[in-house]
Write an enzyme that holds these catalytic residues in place. Structure first.
Site, PDB file in Angstrom:
ATOM      1  N   LYS A  35       0.808  -1.215   0.000  1.00 40.37           N
ATOM      2  CA  LYS A  35       0.000   0.000   0.000  1.00 40.37           C
ATOM      3  C   LYS A  35       0.844   1.269   0.000  1.00 40.37           C
ATOM      4  O   LYS A  35       0.351   2.372   0.196  1.00 40.37           O
ATOM      5  CB  LYS A  35      -0.959  -0.016   1.188  1.00 40.37           C
ATOM      6  CG  LYS A  35      -2.008  -1.121   1.038  1.00 40.37           C
ATOM      7  CD  LYS A  35      -2.877  -1.279   2.258  1.00 40.37           C
ATOM      8  CE  LYS A  35      -3.879  -2.383   2.101  1.00 40.37           C
ATOM      9  NZ  LYS A  35      -3.334  -3.684   1.750  1.00 40.37           N
ATOM     10  N   CYS A  36       2.123   1.113  -0.257  1.00 35.77           N
ATOM     11  CA  CYS A  36       3.060   2.238  -0.289  1.00 35.77           C
ATOM     12  C   CYS A  36       3.041   2.884  -1.678  1.00 35.77           C
ATOM     13  O   CYS A  36       2.861   2.195  -2.686  1.00 35.77           O
ATOM     14  CB  CYS A  36       4.472   1.721   0.034  1.00 35.77           C
ATOM     15  SG  CYS A  36       5.768   2.974  -0.046  1.00 35.77           S
ATOM     16  N   GLY A  37       3.248   4.180  -1.720  1.00 36.60           N
ATOM     17  CA  GLY A  37       3.345   4.878  -3.002  1.00 36.60           C
ATOM     18  C   GLY A  37       4.506   4.395  -3.856  1.00 36.60           C
ATOM     19  O   GLY A  37       4.535   4.618  -5.069  1.00 36.60           O
TER      20      GLY A  37
END
Length: 157
Positions: A35-37
């Site tokens: 869920k990290c950019g």
């Protein structure tokens, strides 16, 4: 002297795996978060793996929720990586990369190459390059794009 082969880790399938299995390989260890950019880096990491695997590169992905960006369980993490980015390199169960429950592998990595913030991992997708002798030779920031690792990987191969 401690080396990569001295550690074990649990795979996404729940099996304990000896990292000695990667003896003689050049290894890139990466703490990941779906869920990290920076999650699109999975695509670049897979390209590196596809390009250099036959010459002895292994990439090991270690999901971590230390930055609150990996809430899924092992099955969800594996599915995300495979479906969205075609990840075929070894992925392991979630680990802590900082704090009192830091996985022993990550404690060693940080001790060997402390980075800008000292003995901590500052964010997801911090990368460590390990030579064929199992020694940490370089640390790369989360912002270092996988394609920018081709030259250091080539040198280690």
């Amino acid at each position: 002297m401690t080396k990569l082969a001295d550690f074990t880790a649990t795979t996404l399938q729940g099996e304990e795996r000896a990292l000695a299995d990667f003896d003689g390989d050049v290894v890139l260890v990466v703490n990941t978060a779906s869920k990290c950019g920076l999650a699109p880096q999975f695509e670049g990491l897979q390209k590196l793996y596809d390009t250099y695997q036959e010459r002895g590169l292994t990439i090991l992905g270690f999901p971590s929720n230390d930055f609150a960006q990996e809430s899924g369980d092992s099955g969800e993490i594996g599915e995300f990586c495979q479906v969205n980015y075609g990840v075929s390199f070894p992925m392991f169960d979630k680990v802590h990369v900082n704090g009192k429950h830091t996985h022993p592998l990550y404690q060693w990595l940080k001790d060997e190459r402390s980075g800008l913030l000292g003995g901590t991992i500052k964010w997801n997708f911090t990368k460590f390059l390990i030579n064929r002798d199992g020694e940490v030779v370089q640390r790369f920031s989360p912002q270092t794009k996988p394609e920018d690792l081709a030259e250091p990987i080539e040198a280690a191969l």
